[in-house]
Design a protein around this motif. Structure first.
Motif, PDB file in Angstrom:
ATOM      1  N   ASP A  98      -3.186  -0.462   0.000  1.00 19.45           N
ATOM      2  CA  ASP A  98      -2.592  -1.917   0.283  1.00 19.45           C
ATOM      3  C   ASP A  98      -0.981  -2.209   0.125  1.00 19.45           C
ATOM      4  O   ASP A  98      -0.608  -3.128   0.618  1.00 19.45           O
ATOM      5  N   TYR A  99      -0.346  -1.154  -0.664  1.00 17.03           N
ATOM      6  CA  TYR A  99       1.065  -1.259  -0.795  1.00 17.03           C
ATOM      7  C   TYR A  99       2.072  -0.319  -0.584  1.00 17.03           C
ATOM      8  O   TYR A  99       3.049  -0.441  -0.958  1.00 17.03           O
ATOM      9  N   GLU A 100       1.456   0.435   0.588  1.00 13.22           N
ATOM     10  CA  GLU A 100       2.037   1.573   0.953  1.00 13.22           C
ATOM     11  C   GLU A 100       3.403   0.852   1.704  1.00 13.22           C
ATOM     12  O   GLU A 100       3.171  -0.059   2.446  1.00 13.22           O
ATOM     13  N   SER A 101       4.295   1.770   1.837  1.00 14.10           N
ATOM     14  CA  SER A 101       5.478   1.264   2.506  1.00 14.10           C
ATOM     15  C   SER A 101       5.341   1.217   4.130  1.00 14.10           C
ATOM     16  O   SER A 101       4.585   2.266   4.648  1.00 14.10           O
ATOM     17  N   ALA A 102       5.707   0.386   4.906  1.00  8.38           N
ATOM     18  CA  ALA A 102       5.212   0.378   6.158  1.00  8.38           C
ATOM     19  C   ALA A 102       6.620   0.805   6.990  1.00  8.38           C
ATOM     20  O   ALA A 102       7.884   0.457   6.818  1.00  8.38           O
ATOM     21  N   ALA A 103       6.175   1.740   7.901  1.00  4.87           N
ATOM     22  CA  ALA A 103       7.281   2.426   8.684  1.00  4.87           C
ATOM     23  C   ALA A 103       7.472   1.594  10.424  1.00  4.87           C
ATOM     24  O   ALA A 103       6.371   1.325  10.538  1.00  4.87           O
ATOM     25  N   ILE A 147       3.553  -5.969  -5.202  1.00  9.03           N
ATOM     26  CA  ILE A 147       3.982  -7.349  -4.827  1.00  9.03           C
ATOM     27  C   ILE A 147       3.661  -7.483  -3.146  1.00  9.03           C
ATOM     28  O   ILE A 147       3.989  -6.280  -2.608  1.00  9.03           O
ATOM     29  N   LYS A 148       2.952  -8.396  -2.869  1.00 11.47           N
ATOM     30  CA  LYS A 148       2.806  -8.587  -1.453  1.00 11.47           C
ATOM     31  C   LYS A 148       2.810 -10.101  -1.183  1.00 11.47           C
ATOM     32  O   LYS A 148       2.282 -10.865  -2.073  1.00 11.47           O
ATOM     33  N   GLY A 149       2.949 -10.566  -0.095  1.00 11.37           N
ATOM     34  CA  GLY A 149       3.470 -12.050   0.370  1.00 11.37           C
ATOM     35  C   GLY A 149       3.957 -12.230   1.700  1.00 11.37           C
ATOM     36  O   GLY A 149       4.129 -11.213   2.299  1.00 11.37           O
ATOM     37  N   ILE A 150       4.148 -13.371   1.922  1.00 11.05           N
ATOM     38  CA  ILE A 150       4.879 -13.793   3.157  1.00 11.05           C
ATOM     39  C   ILE A 150       6.107 -14.510   2.903  1.00 11.05           C
ATOM     40  O   ILE A 150       6.260 -15.346   2.021  1.00 11.05           O
ATOM     41  N   ILE A 151       7.298 -14.184   3.489  1.00 13.16           N
ATOM     42  CA  ILE A 151       8.639 -14.865   3.252  1.00 13.16           C
ATOM     43  C   ILE A 151       8.967 -15.335   4.593  1.00 13.16           C
ATOM     44  O   ILE A 151       8.681 -14.984   5.751  1.00 13.16           O
ATOM     45  N   ARG A 152       9.967 -16.024   4.486  1.00 13.60           N
ATOM     46  CA  ARG A 152      10.698 -16.703   5.793  1.00 13.60           C
ATOM     47  C   ARG A 152      12.114 -15.950   5.913  1.00 13.60           C
ATOM     48  O   ARG A 152      12.802 -15.968   4.878  1.00 13.60           O
ATOM     49  N   PRO A 153      12.545 -15.543   7.109  1.00 13.67           N
ATOM     50  CA  PRO A 153      13.777 -14.826   7.132  1.00 13.67           C
ATOM     51  C   PRO A 153      14.851 -15.880   6.599  1.00 13.67           C
ATOM     52  O   PRO A 153      16.207 -15.315   6.219  1.00 13.67           O
ATOM     53  N   GLU A 154      14.659 -17.364   6.614  1.00  7.97           N
ATOM     54  CA  GLU A 154      15.863 -18.143   6.380  1.00  7.97           C
ATOM     55  C   GLU A 154      15.912 -18.397   4.810  1.00  7.97           C
ATOM     56  O   GLU A 154      17.101 -18.443   4.484  1.00  7.97           O
ATOM     57  N   ASP A 155      14.978 -17.655   4.076  1.00  8.15           N
ATOM     58  CA  ASP A 155      15.179 -17.820   2.588  1.00  8.15           C
ATOM     59  C   ASP A 155      15.825 -16.346   2.318  1.00  8.15           C
ATOM     60  O   ASP A 155      16.090 -16.344   0.921  1.00  8.15           O
ATOM     61  N   ILE A 156      15.891 -15.376   2.921  1.00  4.68           N
ATOM     62  CA  ILE A 156      16.726 -14.327   2.412  1.00  4.68           C
ATOM     63  C   ILE A 156      17.955 -14.374   2.629  1.00  4.68           C
ATOM     64  O   ILE A 156      18.543 -14.825   3.353  1.00  4.68           O
TER      65      ILE A 156
END
Length: 234
Positions: free
Chosen positions: A38-43, A181-190
């Motif tokens: 569930d935490y493997e890097s996504a290519a 860690i996993k979750g959802i982020i907004r590009p504006e917060d980066i």
């Protein structure tokens, strides 16, 4: 008669054995499911290279973008999550109650005179009660987690938000420690450094644990869990 007695004894022993096994399996914690998948890097998706390189310097998909923001925005891009988790909670309560009741009945008279024995009234009735209760409780809890972990974008949602996930393992001579860690982020917060604080991660699931000799030494055995379970009669 002896055959029936033997069958009953065998059934009794089998029932007791099954009961003991059920108690042990209920009190022992189930082995933790390996959630590494569930935490493997996504290519990033690999596009088919249909362009033939006929000796030209330019090759599709290998261009260098000089004026594009390098912040994470596509599947497979990386972003650093700065762990800034701190929680403090405290609660206290106090309760005090009191109740007092008195009931008295007038002295019984007979022919206009009180009934006495040696000059002391003997038919005087009275009831009194006094109740008091006092209770107090308090609870305090504090947690802190700091550090950083770099994760990858696993999915771009329709509203533009990014679903991220990742893990980091640290191997020590007496075991391994990992953080996921996993979750959802907004590009504006980066931020400009391609980092985002953990308190801006929606639906965040942060796990910090370890494996090895030290982790095993800090875990309770199955017999101790048996006596700590709700099935224990003690």
């Amino acid at each position: 008669m002896n055959i029936q007695h033997t069958l009953n004894s065998t059934q009794l022993r089998a029932t007791l054995a099954m009961l003991v096994l059920a108690l042990m399996s209920a009190c022992s914690s189930a082995p933790a499911k390996d959630a590494s998948a569930d935490y493997e890097s996504a290519a990033p998706p690999v596009a088919a290279d249909d362009d033939k390189n006929m000796g030209s310097i330019y090759r599709s998909g290998y261009g260098m973008t000089l004026f594009v923001d390098r912040r994470a925005r596509q599947v497979g891009d990386i972003v650093t999550v700065t762990l800034e988790e701190k929680t403090d909670a405290s609660k206290s309560s106090s309760t005090a109650t009191g109740k007092e009741s008195n009931i008295s009945v007038p002295t019984v008279t007979l022919l206009g005179r009180g009934v006495t024995s040696g000059g002391t009234p003997i038919l005087t009735t009275g009831v009194s009660s006094d109740q008091d209760f006092s209770g107090q409780g308090s609870s305090t809890q504090s947690n802190s987690l700091t550090g950083s972990i770099t994760v990858t974008v696993s999915e771009v949602l329709r509203n533009g938000s990014l679903r991220v996930r990742g893990e980091k393992w640290v191997t020590i001579n007496q075991g391994e420690e990992f953080i996921r860690i996993k979750g959802i982020i907004r590009p504006e917060d980066i931020g400009a450094d391609n980092a985002i604080p953990s308190y801006k991660v929606a639906d965040a699931r942060i796990t910090y644990s370890g494996k090895g000799a030290l982790a095993d030494a800090n875990s309770m055995g199955w017999l101790g869990r048996l006596f700590q379970s709700v099935l224990s009669p003690f």
